[in-house]
Scaffold this active site. Structure first.
Site, short mmCIF file in Angstrom:
data_model
loop_
_atom_site.label_atom_id
_atom_site.label_comp_id
_atom_site.label_asym_id
_atom_site.label_seq_id
_atom_site.Cartn_x
_atom_site.Cartn_y
_atom_site.Cartn_z
N ASN A 9 0.92 -0.98 -0.36
CA ASN A 9 0.00 0.22 0.10
C ASN A 9 1.06 1.15 -0.12
OD1 ASN A 9 -1.47 2.26 0.45
ND2 ASN A 9 -2.40 1.39 2.88
N GLU A 98 -6.77 4.45 7.03
CA GLU A 98 -6.78 5.85 7.72
C GLU A 98 -8.05 6.17 7.32
OE1 GLU A 98 -3.25 5.27 5.53
OE2 GLU A 98 -1.86 5.20 7.84
N GLU A 168 -5.27 -5.35 10.41
CA GLU A 168 -4.11 -4.20 11.02
C GLU A 168 -4.40 -2.97 11.90
OE1 GLU A 168 -2.14 -2.96 6.87
OE2 GLU A 168 -4.53 -1.31 7.04
N GLY A 174 2.62 1.80 10.89
CA GLY A 174 3.29 3.32 10.58
C GLY A 174 4.04 3.44 12.07
P1 PGA Z 1 2.55 0.05 7.79
O1 PGA Z 1 1.27 0.39 7.12
O2 PGA Z 1 3.67 -1.30 7.14
O3 PGA Z 1 3.88 1.86 6.66
O4 PGA Z 1 2.21 0.31 9.13
C1 PGA Z 1 0.59 -1.19 6.90
C2 PGA Z 1 -0.93 -0.08 6.49
O5 PGA Z 1 -1.35 1.20 6.44
O6 PGA Z 1 -1.21 -1.27 5.30
#
Ligand code: PGA
Length: 253
Positions: A9, A98, A168, A174
């Site tokens: 992503n 998000e 998730e 993040g």
């Molecule tokens: P990340 O994001 O691997 O940067 O933690 C995962 C995501 O938002 O799908």
């Protein structure tokens, strides 16, 4: 047998030329590492979809990160599922945390988006996961169950069997804080049990459930070795061709 998938992503990263060059590297590297039935996907910003689909040589599938719930019409600035499909894309992320957080997307809206995506032969990667407060208060099983019930359990068995789920935990996205393999496996097993009570054991067995949240080349092998984890949804590490390819390799764990 359920599919093993690693989906990147890119979020709101990569201008047009940067995207072409990163994707070309990814295709070249993943081509040598991916085993026959494994699937690698890059979910890119809309501006990239058509060019990436042309460069993919079938090695890496293409996905979008969102779509509108309606078919077409006066929704300035929005992109429909049919448009996404017409670029050569096969996947669309729906309900990323998000989108839930910054764009106030609710389970009911996400359920409409899922139906529309399926109607246009896109595979929804439907995201669920608890926030840090919900994890700390111990309410996370209820949160996950509500997201499943309101988001995707209205689908017919036939339609449900076409979707991919991604667990998730919001606190892991993040942040560099990954769920431990045991924590992730716990939730994945819970999700599969809920699918089994709703749709039966065969559909539950065949549903691909990805883990996402600070998944990287180092922790992916242990996460993917868990019985109910069928791959990953990868943010930050999908912006580096070597890291992304190593995560695809970890599907062999
Ligand atoms: P990340 O994001 O691997 O940067 O933690 C995962 C995501 O938002 O799908």
């Amino acid at each position: 047998m359920r599919k093993k998938i690693v989906a990147g992503n890119w979020k709101m990263n990569m201008d047009y030329n940067e995207g072409i060059s990163l994707f070309s590297e990814i295709v070249n590297m993943v081509r040598d590492e991916k085993k026959g039935d494994q699937v690698a996907v890059i979910c890119a910003p809309f501006i990239h979809l058509n060019s990436l689909a042309q460069l993919s040589s079938g090695v890496v599938k293409i996905g979008a990160q969102n779509c509108h719930q309606n078919e077409s019409g006066a929704y300035t600035g929005e992109i429909s599922a049919k448009m996404i499909k017409s670029t050569g894309s096969d996947y669309v992320i729906i309900g990323h945390s998000e989108r839930r957080q910054y764009f106030a997307e609710t389970d009911v809206l996400l359920s409409e988006k899922t139906t529309t995506a399926l109607k246009h032969n896109l595979t929804p990667i439907f995201c669920i996961g608890e926030t840090l407060d919900e994890r700390n208060s111990g309410s996370y099983f209820q949160v996950i169950e509500r997201q499943l019930t309101d988001g995707v359990f209205n689908l017919s068995a036939e339609d449900f069997s076409k979707i991919v789920l991604a667990y998730e935990p919001v606190w892991a996205i993040g942040t560099g804080l990954t769920a431990t393999p045991e924590q992730a496996q716990d939730i994945h097993a819970f999700i599969r049990a809920k699918i089994e009570s709703k749709y039966g054991v065969n559909i539950a067995d065949d549903t691909t459930i990805l883990y996402g949240g600070s998944c990287n080349a180092k922790n992916a092998p242990e996460l993917f070795a868990q019985h109910d984890i069928d791959g990953g949804l990868i943010g930050g590490a999908s912006l580096k061709s070597r890291d992304f390819t190593d995560i695809v390799k970890a599907l062999n764990s």
